[in-house]
Scaffold this active site. Structure first.
Site, PDB file in Angstrom:
ATOM      1  N   ARG A  40      -4.706  -2.094   9.353  1.00 43.72           N
ATOM      2  CA  ARG A  40      -5.838  -2.994   9.117  1.00 43.72           C
ATOM      3  C   ARG A  40      -5.405  -4.024   8.092  1.00 43.72           C
ATOM      4  O   ARG A  40      -4.374  -3.875   7.424  1.00 43.72           O
ATOM      5  CB  ARG A  40      -7.056  -2.220   8.609  1.00 43.72           C
ATOM      6  CG  ARG A  40      -6.834  -1.493   7.290  1.00 43.72           C
ATOM      7  CD  ARG A  40      -8.111  -0.796   6.825  1.00 43.72           C
ATOM      8  NE  ARG A  40      -7.935  -0.213   5.497  1.00 43.72           N
ATOM      9  CZ  ARG A  40      -7.486   1.027   5.278  1.00 43.72           C
ATOM     10  NH1 ARG A  40      -7.168   1.805   6.289  1.00 43.72           N
ATOM     11  NH2 ARG A  40      -7.352   1.485   4.053  1.00 43.72           N
ATOM     12  N   ASN A  81       1.279   3.407  -3.040  1.00 41.49           N
ATOM     13  CA  ASN A  81       1.760   3.876  -4.332  1.00 41.49           C
ATOM     14  C   ASN A  81       1.203   5.249  -4.693  1.00 41.49           C
ATOM     15  O   ASN A  81       1.937   6.129  -5.153  1.00 41.49           O
ATOM     16  CB  ASN A  81       1.375   2.879  -5.439  1.00 41.49           C
ATOM     17  CG  ASN A  81       2.092   1.555  -5.310  1.00 41.49           C
ATOM     18  OD1 ASN A  81       3.037   1.422  -4.539  1.00 41.49           O
ATOM     19  ND2 ASN A  81       1.642   0.565  -6.063  1.00 41.49           N
ATOM     20  N   GLY A  82      -0.099   5.426  -4.496  1.00 45.00           N
ATOM     21  CA  GLY A  82      -0.731   6.696  -4.830  1.00 45.00           C
ATOM     22  C   GLY A  82      -0.211   7.835  -3.984  1.00 45.00           C
ATOM     23  O   GLY A  82       0.062   8.934  -4.494  1.00 45.00           O
ATOM     24  N   ARG A  83      -0.048   7.601  -2.679  1.00 45.25           N
ATOM     25  CA  ARG A  83       0.454   8.650  -1.795  1.00 45.25           C
ATOM     26  C   ARG A  83       1.910   8.987  -2.100  1.00 45.25           C
ATOM     27  O   ARG A  83       2.321  10.138  -1.999  1.00 45.25           O
ATOM     28  CB  ARG A  83       0.294   8.213  -0.337  1.00 45.25           C
ATOM     29  CG  ARG A  83      -1.083   8.519   0.226  1.00 45.25           C
ATOM     30  CD  ARG A  83      -1.303   7.834   1.559  1.00 45.25           C
ATOM     31  NE  ARG A  83      -1.591   6.413   1.377  1.00 45.25           N
ATOM     32  CZ  ARG A  83      -1.718   5.564   2.378  1.00 45.25           C
ATOM     33  NH1 ARG A  83      -1.550   5.968   3.614  1.00 45.25           N
ATOM     34  NH2 ARG A  83      -2.005   4.297   2.141  1.00 45.25           N
ATOM     35  N   TRP A  84       2.689   7.963  -2.497  1.00 46.11           N
ATOM     36  CA  TRP A  84       4.078   8.198  -2.879  1.00 46.11           C
ATOM     37  C   TRP A  84       4.138   9.162  -4.062  1.00 46.11           C
ATOM     38  O   TRP A  84       4.933  10.099  -4.080  1.00 46.11           O
ATOM     39  CB  TRP A  84       4.733   6.871  -3.246  1.00 46.11           C
ATOM     40  CG  TRP A  84       6.199   6.966  -3.573  1.00 46.11           C
ATOM     41  CD1 TRP A  84       7.242   6.809  -2.706  1.00 46.11           C
ATOM     42  CD2 TRP A  84       6.775   7.215  -4.858  1.00 46.11           C
ATOM     43  NE1 TRP A  84       8.433   6.956  -3.368  1.00 46.11           N
ATOM     44  CE2 TRP A  84       8.179   7.206  -4.695  1.00 46.11           C
ATOM     45  CE3 TRP A  84       6.250   7.449  -6.127  1.00 46.11           C
ATOM     46  CZ2 TRP A  84       9.062   7.417  -5.754  1.00 46.11           C
ATOM     47  CZ3 TRP A  84       7.119   7.661  -7.187  1.00 46.11           C
ATOM     48  CH2 TRP A  84       8.502   7.650  -6.995  1.00 46.11           C
ATOM     49  N   GLU A 101       1.868 -13.319  12.978  1.00 48.40           N
ATOM     50  CA  GLU A 101       2.378 -12.091  13.570  1.00 48.40           C
ATOM     51  C   GLU A 101       2.133 -10.943  12.587  1.00 48.40           C
ATOM     52  O   GLU A 101       2.325 -11.098  11.384  1.00 48.40           O
ATOM     53  CB  GLU A 101       3.873 -12.224  13.869  1.00 48.40           C
ATOM     54  CG  GLU A 101       4.211 -13.320  14.871  1.00 48.40           C
ATOM     55  CD  GLU A 101       3.668 -13.032  16.262  1.00 48.40           C
ATOM     56  OE1 GLU A 101       3.687 -11.853  16.662  1.00 48.40           O
ATOM     57  OE2 GLU A 101       3.227 -13.974  16.937  1.00 48.40           O
ATOM     58  N   ASP A 123       0.827  -1.203   0.000  1.00 49.44           N
ATOM     59  CA  ASP A 123       0.000   0.000   0.000  1.00 49.44           C
ATOM     60  C   ASP A 123       0.863   1.255   0.000  1.00 49.44           C
ATOM     61  O   ASP A 123       1.931   1.280   0.616  1.00 49.44           O
ATOM     62  CB  ASP A 123      -0.902  -0.007   1.239  1.00 49.44           C
ATOM     63  CG  ASP A 123      -2.037   0.984   1.126  1.00 49.44           C
ATOM     64  OD1 ASP A 123      -2.446   1.295  -0.008  1.00 49.44           O
ATOM     65  OD2 ASP A 123      -2.508   1.456   2.168  1.00 49.44           O
ATOM     66  N   ARG A 133     -11.779   1.391  -8.987  1.00 49.76           N
ATOM     67  CA  ARG A 133     -10.895   2.508  -9.302  1.00 49.76           C
ATOM     68  C   ARG A 133     -11.155   2.994 -10.734  1.00 49.76           C
ATOM     69  O   ARG A 133     -11.777   2.286 -11.542  1.00 49.76           O
ATOM     70  CB  ARG A 133      -9.431   2.084  -9.155  1.00 49.76           C
ATOM     71  CG  ARG A 133      -9.056   1.769  -7.718  1.00 49.76           C
ATOM     72  CD  ARG A 133      -7.564   1.536  -7.577  1.00 49.76           C
ATOM     73  NE  ARG A 133      -7.188   1.302  -6.179  1.00 49.76           N
ATOM     74  CZ  ARG A 133      -5.943   1.224  -5.741  1.00 49.76           C
ATOM     75  NH1 ARG A 133      -4.932   1.353  -6.601  1.00 49.76           N
ATOM     76  NH2 ARG A 133      -5.682   1.015  -4.470  1.00 49.76           N
ATOM     77  N   ASN A 159     -10.591  -3.285  -5.987  1.00 47.61           N
ATOM     78  CA  ASN A 159      -9.845  -2.379  -6.864  1.00 47.61           C
ATOM     79  C   ASN A 159     -10.531  -2.128  -8.203  1.00 47.61           C
ATOM     80  O   ASN A 159     -10.190  -1.173  -8.911  1.00 47.61           O
ATOM     81  CB  ASN A 159      -8.431  -2.910  -7.122  1.00 47.61           C
ATOM     82  CG  ASN A 159      -7.515  -2.744  -5.934  1.00 47.61           C
ATOM     83  OD1 ASN A 159      -6.506  -3.446  -5.814  1.00 47.61           O
ATOM     84  ND2 ASN A 159      -7.832  -1.815  -5.028  1.00 47.61           N
TER      85      ASN A 159
END
Length: 214
Positions: A168, A4-7, A181, A2, A53, A50
């Site tokens: 989450r 990629n878009g924010r990067w 874990e 998770d 999108r 997805n």
């Protein structure tokens, strides 16, 4: 995988550039597996959600998947990696399906490590399918359901890593994660390096695992 878009957004770049950089992170991680004792790695590439999108983003993701197979399959196969898919990849276009089928066939006999890609995958739907299959056989038990999961035949899930600061599971391997874990990191996926992966493995190695018995 998770973030990629924010990067891309942080760098004032189109989302497609974030996905492209994310594929490079996958490439580096797969290469780094040679220096670990990891038996199997599963990457959540495309969820059932997805499809909601924008069409151009789905097209970009599909094109990147095709390019990755064409450009990296030789290296993956030569390294002894066996490719595996969970989810219903038949929902993608014919060219993508043919490339995936070919990659699965070419690497089927490899034994060094199993690289599973989750494509058009959602864990809740997977559990429902498995429960129905178990019921059809007349045996709705934990063991029977597990036999019908997409991950049947893979080792038990030990460590689940979530990048980008989200805390989450997002409908990923819910059944399988019962005693796994969990490791959450703020690192965005395109920046997730082999060093970050080794850090997660070291953190996992330092944990005392309990399975409810004490």
């Amino acid at each position: 995988m998770d973030g990629n878009g924010r990067w891309a957004k942080k760098r004032l770049l189109p989302r497609a550039m974030g996905h492209k950089k994310g594929v490079e992170a996958v490439r580096q991680l797969v290469r780094a597996l040679r220096d670990t004792d990891v038996e199997a790695l599963t990457l959540y590439a495309f969820s059932t959600e997805n499809w909601g999108r924008p069409a151009d983003e789905i097209a970009d993701l599909t094109a990147l998947m095709k390019h990755f197979i064409r450009s990296d399959l030789d290296e993956i196969a030569d390294a002894g990696v066996r490719l595996n898919i969970i989810g219903d990849y038949s929902a993608f276009d014919e060219e993508a399906v043919a490339l995936i089928d070919g990659a699965l066939e070419r690497t089927a006999a490899n034994t060094a490590v199993t690289l599973t890609i989750a494509l058009n995958y959602g864990s809740q739907a997977e559990i429902v399918r498995a429960a129905r299959a178990a019921a059809a056989e007349g045996e709705v038990t934990e063991e029977a359901i597990a036999r019908h999961l997409d991950t049947a035949g893979l080792p038990p899930l030990d460590l689940l890593i979530r990048t980008s600061g989200e805390v989450r599971l997002s409908n990923f391997l819910l059944w399988q994660a019962a005693y796994a874990e969990l490791y959450f990191t703020d690192v965005l996926w395109p920046d997730f390096s082999p060093a970050h992966f080794r850090e997660a493995l070291d953190h996992f190695a330092g944990r005392e695992r309990r399975y409810g018995g004490r």
